[in-house]
Design an enzyme around this catalytic site. Structure first.
Site, PDB file in Angstrom:
ATOM      1  CD  GLU A  75     -24.084 -74.890 115.761  1.00  0.00           C
ATOM      2  OE1 GLU A  75     -24.910 -74.109 116.275  1.00  0.00           O
ATOM      3  OE2 GLU A  75     -23.225 -75.504 116.396  1.00  0.00           O
ATOM      4  CG  ASP A  76     -23.389 -75.636 110.156  1.00  0.00           C
ATOM      5  OD1 ASP A  76     -22.734 -75.099 111.063  1.00  0.00           O
ATOM      6  OD2 ASP A  76     -23.482 -76.871 110.007  1.00  0.00           O
TER       7      ASP A  76
END
Ligand code: MN
Length: 487
Positions: A75-76
């Site tokens: 996600e990051d």
């Protein structure tokens, strides 16, 4: 948080675990999150490590702990799920994928709320470990909530109370549920929280500690004489549950906290019963307050002996008596259950509770999200009961279920041809409300073609309702049912 602590915890849970991959996951995540900071100015990797540590604490398996370290990577960061799969294998990658999907959950109004619940339940049915990671992720986020703006704090606290905490309770992971609830309580209702904390930690503290020590001394002496191994705990702080009881029962703090509670933990089931006997020999038990959840566990699997006695100076005192294994199951619920199953060597025998399987069939039967949630709340969030078939098989049903619900849980044919019921050797009607522990036998009418439509008026489970509708005669001669025996 240090990776070494996590390795140590995992080794404690399963000494044979290969923790090398765990340390590699740490290196990988550290590199991936390099330079990223959390809102509270901590290194991002700290969040990953705390999540993993919480997972190790609830005795999650090593792949789940590894996925906990990696959970925010796709996600990051610039690394992808493929990178994770290449380095850590399919199982870890599929857990991280599950989390990435779940992370889209945000509380934004009622519609989104239902959607979130649905997602959560489905993730749970697919692989319960994904939801365990999500819980630990959330718990650490709650602990660092101070750093966020007020509106966001309130949103996260609300979402936790409405979605995460009830589901944690459902899974029997009380430790996480209580921690989440108390943290949220502190944010959503700071004044009440502080008042209760003061009463618990300051006003009541001396009285409680003195009393508990007196009980411990008296009981400890007798247990030593009997040569029974034991530990006694006497402190269960859970402010939110005190607050809720005060609200729903309209009582004061002192009224809720008037029964002292102690927990006695020992090594075997036999010793649990022996301890119960010893307690009753010292103090008179209150009638009707002895509960044997070892012989007949609660539907969520909870096991313990409970008794309330007239203790020192006649003061009502509740004892919970259990083995170490039961104690861990009571704190960690389904997670500890997996742990002990694995320990006994039957890794593939992880049995999901029946209701998890039901979630999947409910989803098929309810296209509409609102109906799905309604049904889930009914079938799953309600209290559950256990009933027995004549052969002694156990069936788990929502409270309020009838013999027809039982019949359809056994087999659709049994439901479709049901004509009567025998409950604990007594003839009974088909709409009778079953109680926990009932032995139920269904009388079958072999020539019966279809179930009685009137049953829809009282059945409780989605499965029974669905089957009754499905098996109605297709023709217009619905009057046929009129000749069949009525309930
Ligand atoms: Mn996270």
């Amino acid at each position: 948080m240090d990776i070494k602590l996590i390795v140590k915890k995992v080794k404690e849970n399963s000494p044979q675990a290969d923790t090398e991959l765990l340390e590699l996951a740490f290196d990988f995540a550290k590199k991936a999150h390099q330079g990223q900071k959390r809102k509270n100015d901590e290194e991002y990797i700290q969040h990953s490590l705390h999540t993993a540590f919480l997972l190790a604490q609830i005795k999650a398996d090593i792949n789940t702990v590894i996925a906990g370290i990696l959970h925010d990577v796709p996600e990051d960061t610039e690394f992808t799920l493929d990178d994770i799969e290449k380095n850590f294998g399919k199982d870890v990658a599929s857990l991280v994928e599950g989390i990435t999907k779940l992370s889209k959950i945000k509380y934004r109004g009622v519609e989104r709320y239902r959607e979130s619940l649905k997602k959560m339940f489905l993730a749970m049915a697919r692989d319960i470990r994904v939801v365990l990671i999500k819980f630990c992720d959330r718990l650490h986020n709650l602990r660092t909530l101070d750093a966020l703006p007020e509106a966001k704090r309130q949103r996260i606290a609300k979402e936790t109370m409405e979605i995460y905490a009830p589901i944690a309770g459902l899974l029997g992971i009380w430790r996480l549920k209580w921690q989440m609830e108390d943290l949220c309580f502190k944010f959503t209702n700071p004044e009440e929280y502080q008042k209760l904390e003061y009463k618990y930690e300051v006003e009541k503290k001396t009285e409680r500690n003195q009393y508990i020590n007196r009980v411990k001394n008296i009981l400890g002496l007798e247990l030593k004489k009997a040569d029974v191994p034991y530990t006694i705990e006497g402190r269960f702080k859970h402010l939110y549950s005190i607050y809720r009881k005060m609200k729903t029962k309209g009582k004061q703090f002192d009224e809720i906290q008037d029964v002292f509670a102690l927990r006695v933990i020992t090594d075997s089931v036999e010793n649990c019963y022996q301890i119960l006997g010893i307690i009753h020999a010292i103090w008179k038990p209150k009638p009707n307050r002895i509960k044997d959840y070892i012989a007949l566990p609660k539907p969520n699997g909870y096991r313990s002996l409970h008794t309330t006695v007239f203790g020192v100076d006649g003061h009502a005192t509740e004892f919970q008596i259990r083995t170490t294994e039961m104690d861990e199951e009571a704190h960690y619920g389904i997670a500890a259950h997996f742990h002990y199953k694995q320990k006994s060597g039957s890794e593939n025998s992880l049995k999901q509770p029946q209701w998890i399987k039901e979630i999947l069939s409910l989803q098929r039967a309810n296209e509409n999200t609102e109906d799905f949630i309604k049904q889930i709340k009914f079938d799953v969030f309600r209290d559950r009961i256990f009933v027995f078939s004549p052969k002694g098989d156990v069936f788990e049903l929502p409270k309020g279920s009838t013999p027809i619900d039982f019949a359809y849980a056994v087999h659709s044919d049994v439901g479709n041809k049901a004509a009567g019921a025998i409950i604990n050797d007594q003839i009974s009607t088909l709409d009778h409300e079953l109680q926990n522990g009932d032995a139920v036998e269904i009388i079958i009418e072999k020539n019966r073609k279809s179930p009685n439509r009137d049953w829809l008026k009282f059945v409780k489970t989605a499965r029974a309702r669905e089957k009754i509708k499905q098996n109605q005669p297709k023709s217009n001669f619905s009057s046929i049912t009129k000749f069949l025996p009525r309930v």
